[in-house]
Design a protein around this motif. Structure first.
Motif, PDB file in Angstrom:
ATOM      1  N   SER A 100       0.858  -1.183   0.000  1.00 36.31           N
ATOM      2  CA  SER A 100       0.000   0.000   0.000  1.00 36.31           C
ATOM      3  C   SER A 100       0.890   1.228   0.000  1.00 36.31           C
ATOM      4  CB  SER A 100      -0.904   0.013   1.243  1.00 36.31           C
ATOM      5  OG  SER A 100      -1.809  -1.056   1.207  1.00 36.31           O
ATOM      6  N   PHE A 101       0.687   2.092  -0.975  1.00 32.79           N
ATOM      7  CA  PHE A 101       1.462   3.318  -1.096  1.00 32.79           C
ATOM      8  C   PHE A 101       0.533   4.495  -0.876  1.00 32.79           C
ATOM      9  CE2 PHE A 101       3.453   0.090  -3.792  1.00 32.79           C
ATOM     10  CZ  PHE A 101       4.738   0.072  -3.267  1.00 32.79           C
ATOM     11  N   LYS A 102       0.785   5.256   0.182  1.00 32.34           N
ATOM     12  CA  LYS A 102      -0.121   6.323   0.575  1.00 32.34           C
ATOM     13  C   LYS A 102       0.279   7.659  -0.038  1.00 32.34           C
ATOM     14  CE  LYS A 102      -1.753   4.313   4.907  1.00 32.34           C
ATOM     15  NZ  LYS A 102      -1.974   4.521   6.367  1.00 32.34           N
ATOM     16  N   LYS A 103      -0.720   8.421  -0.357  1.00 35.86           N
ATOM     17  CA  LYS A 103      -0.522   9.780  -0.856  1.00 35.86           C
ATOM     18  C   LYS A 103       0.318  10.571   0.145  1.00 35.86           C
ATOM     19  CE  LYS A 103      -3.211  13.977  -1.784  1.00 35.86           C
ATOM     20  NZ  LYS A 103      -4.578  14.547  -1.867  1.00 35.86           N
ATOM     21  N   GLY A 104       1.332  11.257  -0.365  1.00 35.18           N
ATOM     22  CA  GLY A 104       2.182  12.068   0.490  1.00 35.18           C
ATOM     23  C   GLY A 104       3.264  11.294   1.205  1.00 35.18           C
ATOM     24  N   GLN A 105       3.201   9.961   1.172  1.00 34.95           N
ATOM     25  CA  GLN A 105       4.217   9.132   1.812  1.00 34.95           C
ATOM     26  C   GLN A 105       4.872   8.169   0.831  1.00 34.95           C
ATOM     27  OE1 GLN A 105       1.389   7.806   5.018  1.00 34.95           O
ATOM     28  NE2 GLN A 105       3.090   8.342   6.369  1.00 34.95           N
ATOM     29  N   SER A 106       4.667   8.447  -0.447  1.00 33.21           N
ATOM     30  CA  SER A 106       5.266   7.613  -1.489  1.00 33.21           C
ATOM     31  C   SER A 106       5.550   8.478  -2.708  1.00 33.21           C
ATOM     32  CB  SER A 106       4.348   6.434  -1.844  1.00 33.21           C
ATOM     33  OG  SER A 106       3.074   6.892  -2.231  1.00 33.21           O
TER      34      SER A 106
END
Length: 849
Positions: free
Chosen positions: A431-437
């Motif tokens: 899972s790649f989160k907005k703002g953290q990837s």
């Protein structure tokens, strides 16, 4: 013919003790008398002494001072604060227009910009010398080559000054060079002693090959762990040279090597065939001609590796230039006997001098061709990247912001385009989160470096490797990543993110720090150094913090505001300051009663012991691995570590330390009294961190009782009974594990895995020691997955043994323990993803059994 005979005669004369004169290097040439030769400046003939680095710098400073055709620039400093310099030589016209020439060269490497006219563009040549400090001849050649280019009145030198810009890096590794120069000069005999047994030819451990931290800088062009490489790569991308040299030395019984290297087996998979089949062939003709002229023996197309991207001769190949490796039989001092007679220091210098001049001539003759190739290289990179089914790589670890920032900076340092990710994405189980990837597109000029960072390679043209066979840097950083062809990227990053957190306001019952962040261990040690009492919470829990209900994993640090020697306001000031320095988010709670899991005063919460660490170094110990550990402790932790030589272990009282580190090596020189003391110390609570072969030694001494996987009889039975003699090297070499990457499975409840949120973690292995899991079912916290092979070469037999073996075993010894590592958690200062396993063994060793 007469000229050749004369050259052979001079070569013979120079091999005689005491013979060294400048005319040897430039017979028959005339020079500008206003330019001092190295011999005139230094006061001795080149080859009589190993020139200290500061004197090399001073000679280049002199050239800069007296000639408008030379300019010296300091681009950085080494660990020991020696300047890293570049001397540039070109015509007065080019010097007055140097910045425009540089910008034009950079424009050539950018397919998004119009291609500039290269008809009158000078060749950009980069002569790099001396990455290994105890391969000293090339740095001496660097002085002679600069002198020749600046002062020679020959037609070739004049044409080079007029039609090229030549950059000299006289010593890539100044710290190692001075370590070796001191040794060679201090042990020189009068007359010189050629016997290979003489002390002059046998340096004390660790030798001068490596830098201050005992790293091989010829492997650091990719990892960029050290300042020498960091400033060099930054400079490289400011110029994109057409050709770059990488001068080395080999065994004294050798002759001389220049490229091409071994076809296919020694070549990098992302480099275009044109580099190997065309450019190398063009330049090789010049090297042969120059060495033929003086009768020097040489060879090509064998052995030396060009596949690993971190070499000084390979990285330029992945940047649109031509990287060239040269290897000269070494005198390893001033004079040493060989199978062909005595090899003098001056003779080794002359061969590198001639190859330097040959490189410049070849670069000049192929000037327009090399400029066109530079443009073609990056244009085809974009085109190939556009066809890549991946289209993009998305990456990011939602639990470790510091490691994310380090990886982003690393990509940007290699000029890879990185974009923000503006959407939540699920891909390949991550899972790649907005703002953290972040997103890295494949259709970009650095597509071939993108492949280097993210592509796993398992199939090879050869099964014998000079060095590492895997280098996927996203794996090294332990970075979750996945190809994704459908995502859209946000804004392009111009610089790496920097973490910043607000410190919680108001009164706190306790402060909490998540151990998942890469710099949490440094934060813990800094707190302990500042006199702050810190505890470890050994089970997961949920607490109410300034951010609401917050989940924490086992390994979380707690700073109770009670039980502190510091006053409340001073405690808050110290924690806030250290959190800012280490980019750590601090959580505050106003109660010891948690919402879920154990409370803050549970028996499963205990004081963090401040480590005091000692490491064995010296003869028989791998200086590379010891250096990796030393560097990790200094650079990423800021913790002093006592380094003690094997012969001094009898003087050590281990009870003054919490942790002993045994790097890979041979410990048979340790006396029985030392072994007895070691056993007693461990049994009374000490922690040993044992690396690979050190664990074999501890097993042999009966300190630990683990079981080696030994399929020798079965393997012998399966082998052919007869093979051609010529295949011996290839067949036996294929049995080695030459640096490859595997997926391991963590026991997330074990203290060695504190800070990790996922069970699977890539690990790096470069040895063939396979140990069975512990008979104690709780003490093999890291094993390999069912199908562990991610990248690099491994034989089928070794892969079968690997699947049966352990990555880490904890061996209880009385009240103490041995933490056995069979992989390389700190490899080349680049394996950020596994550093924490090693640091956990330091901070939490007393919790592990």
């Amino acid at each position: 013919m007469k000229k050749q005979l004369l050259s052979i005669l001079v070569t013979f004369l120079i091999s005689l003790p005491g013979f060294a004169q400048s005319s040897y290097y430039f017979p028959g040439e005339s020079f500008d008398p206003s330019i001092p030769s190295p011999e005139e400046f230094l006061g001795y003939p080149i080859g009589d002494w190993h020139t200290r680095y500061d004197l090399i710098v001073k000679y280049y400073e002199k050239l800069d001072e007296i000639s408008e055709l030379a300019v010296l620039k300091t681009i950085g400093y080494t660990h020991e604060h020696r300047p890293k310099i570049i001397l540039t030589i070109a015509s007065a016209a080019h010097m007055s227009n140097l910045e425009e020439i540089r910008k034009t060269q950079v424009q050539l490497a950018d397919p998004s910009q119009p291609k500039p006219d290269v008809t009158n563009m000078p060749a950009i040549i980069h002569l790099g010398y001396g990455v290994h400090g105890n391969e000293p001849s090339s740095a001496e050649a660097a002085m002679l080559t600069a002198y020749w280019l600046l002062a020679s009145q020959s037609e070739l030198a004049q044409n080079l000054r007029k039609n090229s810009v030549v950059h000299f890096d006289p010593t890539v590794n100044p710290d190692g060079r001075d370590r070796h120069s001191l040794w060679a000069n201090s042990n020189k005999g009068f007359p010189p002693v050629s016997d290979p047994l003489d002390r002059e030819h046998n340096e004390a451990w660790p030798g001068g090959r490596t830098n201050h931290y005992w790293f091989d800088l010829n492997r650091d062009w990719l990892p960029l762990a050290h300042p020498e490489s960091q400033v060099k790569i930054a400079w490289y991308h400011d110029w994109y040279p057409n050709v770059t040299t990488d001068f080395h030395e080999m065994g004294t019984d050798g002759t001389y090597f220049f490229e091409p290297t071994k076809p296919f087996g020694s070549e990098n998979p992302v480099v275009p065939r044109k580099n190997y089949d065309d450019l190398n062939v063009r330049f090789a003709k010049y090297f042969a001609e120059y060495l033929d002229e003086i009768g020097s023996l040489y060879w090509t197309k064998e052995v030396f590796d060009n596949s690993y991207p971190g070499y000084g001769s390979t990285y330029p190949d992945i940047q649109g230039g031509l990287g060239l490796v040269f290897e000269q039989a070494s005198s390893r001092g001033h004079l040493q006997s060989s199978q062909r007679g005595d090899v003098s220091f001056a003779f080794t210098i002359k061969n590198h001098l001639l190859s330097s001049i040959a490189t410049m001539e070849a670069g000049l003759d192929n000037r327009e061709y090399m400029h066109d190739y530079l443009r073609e290289f990056f244009e085809t990179a974009v085109a190939e990247g556009a066809k890549d089914p991946a289209k993009n790589y998305v990456f990011g670890d939602e639990f470790d912001e510091s490691r994310n920032n380090l990886f982003v900076k690393f990509l940007l340092d290699h000029k890879i385009d990185v974009y923000e990710n503006n959407a939540d994405i699920s891909s390949e189980g991550y899972s790649f989160k907005k703002g953290q990837s972040w997103i890295v597109p494949t259709a970009q000029p650095q597509y071939r470096m993108v492949r280097t960072m993210f592509e796993d390679v398992k199939e090879f043209a050869d099964s014998v490797f000079y060095d590492a066979s895997a280098w996927t840097m996203a794996r090294a950083y332990g970075m979750p990543f996945a190809p994704n062809s459908s995502i859209k990227s946000g804004d392009q990053l111009k610089e790496a993110p920097v973490s910043s957190y607000d410190f919680p306001a108001g009164k706190a019952y306790a402060y909490l720090i998540d151990w998942a962040d890469y710099y949490a261990p440094k934060m813990l040690f800094d707190l302990q150094e500042a006199g702050v009492h810190v505890e470890i919470i050994n089970r997961p829990f949920t607490a109410k913090t300034q951010n609401g209900d917050t989940k924490f994993a086992a390994g979380t640090l707690m700073i109770p505001t009670g039980f502190q020697k510091l006053e409340a306001e001073k405690l808050k000031e110290v924690v806030q300051e250290l959190a800012k320095e280490n980019s750590q988010q601090i959580f505050a709670t106003t109660t010891g009663m948690n919402l879920e899991g154990i409370d803050l005063g549970s028996n499963l919460v205990g004081a963090a012991t401040k480590p005091k660490v000692i490491m064995v170094v010296g003869e028989g110990i791998s200086s590379y691995e010891a250096g990796e550990i030393w560097y990790l402790m200094d650079s990423q932790l800021g913790m002093p570590i006592t380094k003690v030589n094997t012969e001094d272990m009898g003087r050590v009282n281990l009870y003054d330390f919490t942790t002993l580190i045994l790097p890979t090596g041979n410990y048979n020189s340790l006396s029985e009294s030392v072994v007895t003391h070691l056993k007693d110390w461990i049994s009374r609570g000490g922690t040993v961190i044992s690396m690979k072969s050190a664990s074999l030694w501890m097993n042999q001494k009966g300190i630990i009782k683990e079981t080696l996987i030994d399929n020798e009889e079965e393997e012998k039975a399966a082998e052919p009974k007869n093979l051609p003699f010529a295949l011996q090297g290839d067949y036996e070499g294929a049995k080695s594990v030459g640096g490859s990457i595997y997926m391991a499975k963590l026991d997330l409840t074990h203290p060695i895995a504190y800070g990790y949120q996922r069970e699977e973690l890539p690990v790096y292995r470069n040895n063939s020691i396979f140990m069975k899991p512990s008979e104690n079912k709780y003490l093999t916290p890291i094993r390999y997955t069912e199908n562990p092979h991610l990248g690099g070469y491994i034989s089928d037999a070794n892969l079968d043994k690997l699947k049966q073996s352990a990555s880490v075993i904890i061996s209880p010894v009385g009240s103490g323990r041995v933490v056995n590592f069979f992989d390389s958690p700190n490899f080349r200062g680049a394996w950020f993803g596994t550093n924490k396993l090693f640091l956990n063994a330091i901070f939490f060793g007393d919790l592990m059994d």
